[in-house]
Write a protein that holds these residues in place. Structure first.
Motif, PDB file in Angstrom:
ATOM      1  N   ALA A   1      64.963  54.343  11.130  1.00 52.76           N
ATOM      2  CA  ALA A   1      66.308  54.948  11.126  1.00 52.76           C
ATOM      3  C   ALA A   1      67.161  54.216  12.155  1.00 52.76           C
ATOM      4  CB  ALA A   1      66.219  56.433  11.455  1.00 52.76           C
ATOM      5  N   PRO A   2      68.073  53.337  11.701  1.00 50.74           N
ATOM      6  CA  PRO A   2      68.950  52.648  12.657  1.00 50.74           C
ATOM      7  C   PRO A   2      69.978  53.639  13.197  1.00 50.74           C
ATOM      8  CG  PRO A   2      69.028  51.637  10.444  1.00 50.74           C
ATOM      9  CD  PRO A   2      68.377  52.958  10.312  1.00 50.74           C
ATOM     10  N   GLN A   3      70.326  53.494  14.477  1.00 46.45           N
ATOM     11  CA  GLN A   3      71.298  54.425  15.057  1.00 46.45           C
ATOM     12  C   GLN A   3      72.265  53.700  15.984  1.00 46.45           C
ATOM     13  OE1 GLN A   3      70.739  57.865  18.155  1.00 46.45           O
ATOM     14  NE2 GLN A   3      70.169  58.722  16.183  1.00 46.45           N
ATOM     15  N   GLY A   4      73.558  53.995  15.801  1.00 53.30           N
ATOM     16  CA  GLY A   4      74.586  53.477  16.701  1.00 53.30           C
ATOM     17  C   GLY A   4      74.980  54.564  17.682  1.00 53.30           C
ATOM     18  N   GLY A   5      76.252  54.946  17.661  1.00 55.06           N
ATOM     19  CA  GLY A   5      76.743  55.966  18.585  1.00 55.06           C
ATOM     20  C   GLY A   5      76.408  57.383  18.179  1.00 55.06           C
ATOM     21  N   ASN A   6      75.753  57.524  17.030  1.00 54.79           N
ATOM     22  CA  ASN A   6      75.316  58.838  16.529  1.00 54.79           C
ATOM     23  C   ASN A   6      76.503  59.804  16.367  1.00 54.79           C
ATOM     24  OD1 ASN A   6      73.600  60.810  15.599  1.00 54.79           O
ATOM     25  ND2 ASN A   6      72.739  61.334  17.603  1.00 54.79           N
ATOM     26  N   THR A   7      77.598  59.309  15.787  1.00 54.97           N
ATOM     27  CA  THR A   7      78.780  60.161  15.585  1.00 54.97           C
ATOM     28  C   THR A   7      79.039  60.449  14.099  1.00 54.97           C
ATOM     29  OG1 THR A   7      80.284  58.258  15.549  1.00 54.97           O
ATOM     30  CG2 THR A   7      79.881  59.288  17.689  1.00 54.97           C
TER      31      THR A   7
ATOM     32  N   GLU B   1      78.298  42.412  19.336  1.00 55.79           N
ATOM     33  CA  GLU B   1      77.006  42.965  18.942  1.00 55.79           C
ATOM     34  C   GLU B   1      77.185  44.404  18.451  1.00 55.79           C
ATOM     35  OE1 GLU B   1      74.138  40.180  21.716  1.00 55.79           O
ATOM     36  OE2 GLU B   1      74.348  42.300  22.246  1.00 55.79           O
ATOM     37  N   ALA B   2      76.210  44.837  17.649  1.00 49.95           N
ATOM     38  CA  ALA B   2      76.333  46.119  16.948  1.00 49.95           C
ATOM     39  C   ALA B   2      76.541  47.304  17.885  1.00 49.95           C
ATOM     40  CB  ALA B   2      75.095  46.359  16.090  1.00 49.95           C
ATOM     41  N   GLY B   3      75.964  47.220  19.097  1.00 52.42           N
ATOM     42  CA  GLY B   3      76.027  48.366  20.000  1.00 52.42           C
ATOM     43  C   GLY B   3      77.291  48.455  20.835  1.00 52.42           C
ATOM     44  N   CYS B   4      78.240  47.544  20.638  1.00 55.38           N
ATOM     45  CA  CYS B   4      79.508  47.629  21.379  1.00 55.38           C
ATOM     46  C   CYS B   4      80.257  48.896  20.985  1.00 55.38           C
ATOM     47  CB  CYS B   4      80.392  46.434  21.067  1.00 55.38           C
ATOM     48  SG  CYS B   4      79.841  44.892  21.808  1.00 55.38           S
TER      49      CYS B   4
ATOM     50  N   GLY C   1      85.577  56.519  21.600  1.00 52.06           N
ATOM     51  CA  GLY C   1      84.969  56.423  22.921  1.00 52.06           C
ATOM     52  C   GLY C   1      83.450  56.378  22.900  1.00 52.06           C
ATOM     53  N   SER C   2      82.833  56.720  21.780  1.00 52.40           N
ATOM     54  CA  SER C   2      81.364  56.686  21.743  1.00 52.40           C
ATOM     55  C   SER C   2      80.784  56.019  20.500  1.00 52.40           C
ATOM     56  CB  SER C   2      80.798  58.107  21.890  1.00 52.40           C
ATOM     57  OG  SER C   2      81.426  58.991  20.995  1.00 52.40           O
TER      58      SER C   2
ATOM     59  N   ILE D   1      63.245  55.461  15.347  1.00 54.38           N
ATOM     60  CA  ILE D   1      64.690  55.262  15.477  1.00 54.38           C
ATOM     61  C   ILE D   1      64.928  53.956  16.225  1.00 54.38           C
ATOM     62  CG2 ILE D   1      66.797  56.093  16.605  1.00 54.38           C
ATOM     63  CD1 ILE D   1      65.926  58.927  16.024  1.00 54.38           C
ATOM     64  N   VAL D   2      65.709  53.070  15.620  1.00 52.10           N
ATOM     65  CA  VAL D   2      66.089  51.833  16.294  1.00 52.10           C
ATOM     66  C   VAL D   2      67.518  52.024  16.804  1.00 52.10           C
ATOM     67  CG1 VAL D   2      66.466  49.351  16.058  1.00 52.10           C
ATOM     68  CG2 VAL D   2      64.575  50.455  14.831  1.00 52.10           C
ATOM     69  N   SER D   3      67.636  52.196  18.119  1.00 54.42           N
ATOM     70  CA  SER D   3      68.956  52.384  18.721  1.00 54.42           C
ATOM     71  C   SER D   3      69.518  51.027  19.121  1.00 54.42           C
ATOM     72  CB  SER D   3      68.852  53.275  19.958  1.00 54.42           C
ATOM     73  OG  SER D   3      70.043  53.152  20.719  1.00 54.42           O
ATOM     74  N   LEU D   4      70.754  50.745  18.677  1.00 54.06           N
ATOM     75  CA  LEU D   4      71.364  49.440  18.953  1.00 54.06           C
ATOM     76  C   LEU D   4      72.153  49.426  20.262  1.00 54.06           C
ATOM     77  CD1 LEU D   4      70.885  47.194  16.818  1.00 54.06           C
ATOM     78  CD2 LEU D   4      70.739  49.436  15.769  1.00 54.06           C
ATOM     79  N   SER D   5      72.094  50.531  21.026  1.00 61.75           N
ATOM     80  CA  SER D   5      72.991  50.696  22.182  1.00 61.75           C
ATOM     81  C   SER D   5      72.908  49.578  23.217  1.00 61.75           C
ATOM     82  CB  SER D   5      72.682  52.025  22.884  1.00 61.75           C
ATOM     83  OG  SER D   5      72.874  53.084  21.982  1.00 61.75           O
ATOM     84  N   ARG D   6      71.723  49.008  23.398  1.00 61.47           N
ATOM     85  CA  ARG D   6      71.608  47.954  24.409  1.00 61.47           C
ATOM     86  C   ARG D   6      72.219  46.639  23.943  1.00 61.47           C
ATOM     87  NH1 ARG D   6      66.053  46.627  25.556  1.00 61.47           N
ATOM     88  NH2 ARG D   6      66.828  45.386  27.303  1.00 61.47           N
ATOM     89  N   MET D   7      72.402  46.489  22.657  1.00 60.78           N
ATOM     90  CA  MET D   7      73.035  45.261  22.140  1.00 60.78           C
ATOM     91  C   MET D   7      74.540  45.456  22.166  1.00 60.78           C
ATOM     92  SD  MET D   7      70.499  44.106  19.059  1.00 60.78           S
ATOM     93  CE  MET D   7      71.544  42.676  18.769  1.00 60.78           C
ATOM     94  N   ASN D   8      75.091  45.380  23.369  1.00 59.23           N
ATOM     95  CA  ASN D   8      76.515  45.729  23.526  1.00 59.23           C
ATOM     96  C   ASN D   8      77.321  44.603  24.167  1.00 59.23           C
ATOM     97  OD1 ASN D   8      75.519  45.831  26.063  1.00 59.23           O
ATOM     98  ND2 ASN D   8      76.206  47.916  26.532  1.00 59.23           N
ATOM     99  N   ARG D   9      76.922  43.375  23.865  1.00 57.21           N
ATOM    100  CA  ARG D   9      77.661  42.232  24.415  1.00 57.21           C
ATOM    101  C   ARG D   9      78.771  41.773  23.465  1.00 57.21           C
ATOM    102  NH1 ARG D   9      71.836  40.917  26.075  1.00 57.21           N
ATOM    103  NH2 ARG D   9      71.665  41.380  23.864  1.00 57.21           N
TER     104      ARG D   9
END
Lengths: 477, 477
Positions: A67-73, A111-114, A138-139, A89-97
């Motif tokens: 289950a890929p997850q971004g900001g979960n909104t 990156e996806a987590g921006c 904002g999230s 769950i694969v959270s992309l939050s750390r890929m925020n460059r």
């Protein structure tokens, strides 16, 4: 088996980036509306596409759903797994460059987590506009925005998230990486594969980065609030505004007076847009409102003068009942605040049955009339909260009982209310999900309204890309 | 077998709409550049989607390949079948009805065989703009425009054909009809299937109708011709023009002086844009030219004044060497004529090796320098004709020998010249086919430059939709 999986995942991303603790996992397992509570083996937080690919290969080998997850909104439960507890769950939050800003090409590689707001700010710092704008900015993260083809308030001028993406980097369900980060306005070399992943809600692969479009930063803005009688009047005004201002009309938001009333009731400090004070008897005299934004690159005085002239003529011709042109950035922000806090005010008010529908712009008046009449006939006294992006034919169209106490019972009516609203949308050639997607919430409705031919094409694509069905299962299809 | 097939097809469309006579078939069997000569069993001319579907089912049952054809104006041989003579050509020309104009929704529903110019005129009659505009507009058809994701001179502002389509009706390789004629700005109900057929060059199905976007008709236009030193100067000007004029910059065409020279040489009556007469020594003094169009919905005098002010400042700052702002619609048309007749002038001049490439806008200067140097090193004295859509990073970049007699030999160098140009394009993150597509011409180049992952995704989609490979075989893949 699970232990081994956790060990393998830890070997890829480091043990500190594999969350298994219930408290640490909790925020990833519930959607922001609190309606979907899922379970998972763990949360994995990769740092780059190669790590994502390695995670997918490990899950693939073990037959474990992802289950890929971004900001979960998500409004539709797209970002939360089911309750089986089998998924990772694969959270992309750390890929925020932000990998690159190319101002001369009007592109940015992210990156996806921006977080969307971070991207907007980076664009502004480069003298450019990234126009995607929505309440969750904002999230929410750009990977999720692209995966759900997010809309928002500037689609009228700049298009949906789909139109704002030029290239993608995607980890496929096979664990391969597709390096499609092209920053080109024109590229007709075969099938446009990025289109498949945009709006697929993570069911065909995981978007890990994107090249997005930037635009000249509009230095000139005019914001106005118009009091009108009906949605049909809004459509007429939209046409006149487009004829006069063309691409300078960058937002055109329709708000029912009932919706505005909830903001004035629940949001501290909210003031009626046309009134000198909250007690002014003229504050809320029309049943509908239109919030418009003109923006561009010319002289602000010219734009404001043209807007004033337009509003004067519109008043004279009886197209509008009243209007205010914001006299400062602060006043403009206050007007926008009334629009942007509608969802929050509704949440405070209590439960409602929500619809995110679109119809051809020319049919908006007809939709509001037909749906209103059908709902009042079935549920006398029902309260309808309607607002949205009239230029996109997109209405958020929500129902509740006026008395909060009655809503527990009304909740059970959701399938019937959906059917009434969606049948009318369908009859008018509309969409049952304009901008929020399908997720878990609307899978049944999707299957109900799509033709067999269309459903089978979607399923065939899903089988082709993800034959084992491990990529975000239980979503969309 | 063939006789039976012809009979079956005749039963669907009527014998008069199945052409088997060699003379009647001839125009359908050769592309407009005269480079591809194909063969076919017959030409079938259906009247509606149901007939197209019946034709596809008959061909499917007989294992007969299908070559869909619109206006037959492909630059890449996409619209002509191979020489085996096994294919049936399905010509969409009779399906040329405009089914609906919905001005309030800014949409039009058109059949695939509608000629682009007819659609433009119908939009104008409704007070709207259909912005797709290209040299072949008098004969190309919208079905082909969508199947090849056509570009043209207004992509900068309005996008490619892909961005102009909201819904499609498609006959699938299975012979089923997908009724996807939705006229919605927002629709996030599952995978966006129309994206697959747009730009697929008829390899995944036959587009039979489309809902296309219309825009407010710009009543205000300013057209100017600028003399500049280099492509890098063009990119700089583009940025300044976008910052000043935003969406009002609707075209920005770069033309090398060598290209302009061919028009002045071969097109009767063509006059240097900045000269009082053809003998004026200042007529062609800069190596590059920029043709810009500003258009919008405000006052023409305001736009012209703003344009003049911009050009004055640009002259003063040394961004441009000279400029002329068209003083009449007729003068603007003459300036555009110089641009639009470039292909024709090249054709008269004789053979050339053509490229239709794009790079990020920020790399255009580098591309022209690197490719020019590499080509001059390999072929000293080679003539390079370069022009294109600088705002899209798209250049038409063609080579020939200055002496026509040498070109027979030079023709044989095409693979080597392609390799030099395309390697540089690839190194700059560009595309070897910006707007013309792949067809037969660039299949080899596509396979050469695309990654294995991307090629396999395309092939998997093709297998999924067209497992027998009967739909426009030999094109794209």
């Amino acid at each position: 088996m699970t232990a081994t999986l956790i060990e393998r995942l830890s070997a890829i991303v480091g043990a500190e980036n594999v969350l298994t603790d219930a408290v640490a996992m909790a925020p990833y397992l519930v959607d922001w509306r609190g309606r979907y509570h899922g379970a998972a083996r763990c949360i994995v937080r990769p740092d780059n596409a190669e790590e994502v690919a390695a995670i997918v290969r490990v899950c693939l080998a073990a037959g474990v759903p992802i289950a890929p997850q971004g900001g979960n909104t998500s409004h539709c439960g797209a970002s939360v797994p089911d309750t089986s507890g089998t998924a990772v769950i694969v959270s992309l939050s750390r890929m925020n460059r932000i990998r690159e800003v190319d101002a001369a090409n009007n592109t940015m590689t992210v990156e996806a987590g921006c977080v969307l707001q971070t991207i907007q700010a980076a664009a502004r710092a480069a003298g450019r506009l990234f126009p995607l704008s929505l309440a969750a900015e904002g999230s929410c993260q750009i990977g999720g925005n692209l995966s759900t083809n997010a809309g928002g308030v500037q689609v009228l001028r700049y298009g949906n998230a789909r139109e704002l993406a030029l290239g993608l980097e995607v980890v496929l369900p096979s664990g391969e990486i597709w390096h499609g980060l092209r920053g080109l306005r024109k590229d007709n070399t075969g099938y446009d594969l990025k289109q498949l992943f945009i709006g697929a809600e993570g069911t065909l692969g995981i978007i890990t980065a994107a090249v997005i479009k930037l635009f000249p930063l509009p230095g000139t803005v005019a914001t106005a609030w118009l009091s009108i009688d009906s949605p049909a009047a809004a459509v007429r005004l939209l046409g006149e505004l487009q004829a006069r201002f063309g691409a300078a009309l960058t937002a055109c938001e329709l708000i029912s007076d009932i919706s505005l009333g909830l903001v004035l009731k629940h949001i501290p400090g909210a003031q009626p847009p046309l009134a000198a004070s909250p007690d002014d008897p003229h504050a809320l005299r029309t049943p509908w409102h239109l919030l418009i934004e003109l923006s561009g690159t010319g002289e602000e005085a010219d734009l404001r003068a043209a807007c004033e002239e337009f509003l004067g003529a519109a008043l004279e011709k009886g197209w509008i009942d009243d209007a205010v042109l914001a006299q400062s950035g602060e006043q403009a922000a206050r007007l926008w605040d009334l629009r942007e806090r509608l969802s929050e005010a509704q949440k405070i008010e209590g439960f409602s049955i929500k619809h995110d529908v679109s119809v051809p712009v020319s049919r908006i008046g007809e939709f509001v009339e037909r749906a209103g009449a059908a709902l009042q006939a079935a549920y006398p006294g029902i309260r309808i909260v309607a607002f949205g992006h009239v230029g996109d034919g997109n209405l958020h169209y929500n129902q509740s009982k006026p008395e909060a106490a009655e809503n527990a019972e009304f909740m059970a009516a959701q399938p019937d209310v959906n059917r009434i609203v969606h049948d009318i949308v369908d009859a008018l050639g509309g969409s049952i999900s304009a901008e929020h997607g399908i997720g878990q919430l609307k899978r049944g409705e999707l299957a109900h309204y799509k033709s067999a031919v269309e459903m089978e094409m979607m399923r065939a694509i899903k089988r082709t890309f993800d034959p084992l069905g491990l990529m975000n299962p239980g979503k969309v299809l």
